[in-house]
Design a protein around this motif. Structure first.
Motif, short mmCIF file in Angstrom:
data_model
loop_
_atom_site.label_atom_id
_atom_site.label_comp_id
_atom_site.label_asym_id
_atom_site.label_seq_id
_atom_site.Cartn_x
_atom_site.Cartn_y
_atom_site.Cartn_z
N PRO A 58 0.74 -1.33 -0.08
CA PRO A 58 -0.24 -0.04 0.00
C PRO A 58 0.65 1.26 0.11
O PRO A 58 0.52 2.20 -0.56
CB PRO A 58 -0.79 -0.21 1.44
CG PRO A 58 -1.23 -1.57 1.60
CD PRO A 58 0.52 -2.20 1.00
N VAL A 59 1.95 1.24 0.52
CA VAL A 59 2.81 2.33 0.79
C VAL A 59 3.40 2.62 -0.76
O VAL A 59 3.60 3.86 -1.24
CB VAL A 59 3.96 2.39 1.65
CG1 VAL A 59 4.63 3.56 1.82
CG2 VAL A 59 3.21 2.12 3.21
N VAL A 60 3.83 1.51 -1.41
CA VAL A 60 4.35 1.90 -2.57
C VAL A 60 3.12 2.12 -3.56
O VAL A 60 3.39 3.10 -4.55
CB VAL A 60 4.65 0.34 -3.44
CG1 VAL A 60 5.17 0.26 -4.92
CG2 VAL A 60 5.79 -0.09 -2.52
N ILE A 61 2.05 1.85 -3.55
CA ILE A 61 0.93 2.54 -4.47
C ILE A 61 0.60 4.11 -3.88
O ILE A 61 0.44 4.72 -4.82
CB ILE A 61 -0.54 1.72 -4.19
CG1 ILE A 61 -0.12 0.17 -4.45
CG2 ILE A 61 -1.67 2.15 -4.87
CD1 ILE A 61 -1.45 -0.84 -4.35
N LEU A 62 0.67 4.22 -2.67
CA LEU A 62 0.60 5.57 -2.28
C LEU A 62 1.75 6.37 -2.89
O LEU A 62 1.50 7.60 -3.32
CB LEU A 62 0.66 5.84 -0.66
CG LEU A 62 0.76 7.07 -0.10
CD1 LEU A 62 -0.52 8.02 -0.51
CD2 LEU A 62 0.88 7.07 1.45
N SER A 63 2.90 6.08 -2.79
CA SER A 63 4.15 6.81 -3.25
C SER A 63 3.76 6.89 -5.07
O SER A 63 4.15 8.10 -5.53
CB SER A 63 5.35 6.11 -3.50
OG SER A 63 6.51 6.75 -4.00
#
Length: 255
Positions: free
Chosen positions: A186-191
Motif C-alpha cells: 500500500p505504501v508503494v501504491i501511495l508513492s
C-alpha cells in the motif's frame, strides 16, 4: 744474463690478398644450419603432435590414442541441460509465489494467509526497489533511508511480538521481514499515486496517506496474528506496532 729469442718477422701483403704460395690460414665463421624439428624415435613414449591443420582434421584419435569426444557423444549438446532447474529456482526466486502473495495484499478485507507461510525476501526486495523508484521520480533519493527503516521495522515487530508471546513465540526475524516487506505494497501504491497529486494539496495527501496506512496496518497485523501462535490475544498491540511502522513510511512519501 738475458737470452734473446729469434722472432720471425710478420709480413703483410700490400694487395690485401696473400701472396701466391704463402701458407696463410683463413678462419671461417661457422653458420648455424636451418632449424629442423626433432623427429621422435621409435622408442619414444610420447608421440609427436603435429600442428598441421590438414593432418589434425584427418586424425581420429587424440595424442594419447583415445577417441576425440564430440557433442554427439553427450546426447546432442543441449540435451544435458534438460534436467537443470531454472535459474530463478536455484536462486530461490519464485515469481508465481511472489505474485500470489502480492495479490493477497491487494484485498485488505480478505487476505490469504496460507500463501505467506513460506516466507521469502524476493518479493520484499522488489517492493523496496519499486518504492525507491517512485520516490526517485518524485525527486527524493532515499534508497538507504528506506532500506534502513525496513530493517529496523522488522526488528521492532519481531521484538514486540516475542515480548508479548514470551517463550511461546514462533515468529522468527525472517518471517517478520517478509511480512513487513509484502505489507509495504500500500505504501508503494501511495508513492505512485502521490506523483499525480500536487504538492499544494496538503489535506488530500494526508487523507490518502491515512487510508493507505490503515490498509497496510490491517494487512500486516492480520498476517502476524494468523501465522503466530497466540497472536489473537495481542491483536491490538500488534496492530499498534504495525500502525507506527507504516506511518513512518508514509511520512517519507507525504513530505
Amino acid at each position: 744474463m738475458t737470452k734473446d729469442f729469434a722472432v720471425p718477422p710478420v709480413v703483410f701483403p700490400s694487395g690485401g690478398s696473400p701472396a701466391p704460395g704463402a701458407n696463410v690460414q683463413q678462419r671461417r665463421v661457422p653458420t648455424a644450419p636451418p632449424y629442423q624439428p626433432p623427429r621422435p624415435s621409435a622408442s619414444s613414449s610420447i608421440p609427436f603432435m603435429s600442428f598441421d591443420i590438414g593432418s589434425a582434421s584427418a586424425t581420429q584419435g587424440g595424442p594419447f590414442g583415445g577417441a576425440i569426444a564430440s557433442s554427439s557423444s553427450f546426447g546432442g549438446g543441449s540435451a544435458s541441460f534438460d534436467d537443470e532447474e531454472p535459474l530463478l529456482d536455484e536462486l530461490g526466486i519464485h515469481p508465481d509465489q511472489i505474485w500470489k502473495k502480492t495479490r493477497s495484499i491487494l484485498n485488505p478485507f480478505r487476505i490469504n494467509q496460507t500463501v505467506h507461510k513460506d516466507s521469502d525476501l524476493s518479493g520484499p526486495i522488489f517492493l523496496y526497489l519499486a518504492l525507491c523508484l517512485f520516490q526517485l521520480l518524485a525527486g527524493k533519493i532515499q534508497f538507504g533511508v528506506i532500506l534502513g527503516w525496513v530493517v529496523v521495522a522488522s526488528m521492532f515487530l519481531y521484538t514486540v511480538y516475542n515480548m508479548l508471546a514470551g517463550r511461546n513465540g514462533n515468529l522468527n526475524l525472517h518471517t517478520c521481514t517478509s511480512l513487513v516487506g509484502y505489507s509495504l505494497l500500500p505504501v508503494v501504491i501511495l508513492s505512485a499515486v502521490s506523483l499525480f497529486v500536487p504538492q499544494g494539496a496538503g489535506p488530500v495527501r494526508f487523507v490518502l496517506a491515512g487510508a493507505f496506512v490503515l490498509w497496510a496496518t490491517r494487512a500486516c497485523s492480520n498476517l502476524v496474528v494468523s501465522l503466530a501462535d497466540g497472536g489473537e490475544e495481542h491483536r491490538g498491540l500488534i496492530s499498534y506496532a504495525c500502525f507506527l511502522i507504516y506511518t513512518l513510511f508514509s511520512l517519507l512519501v507525504v513530505f
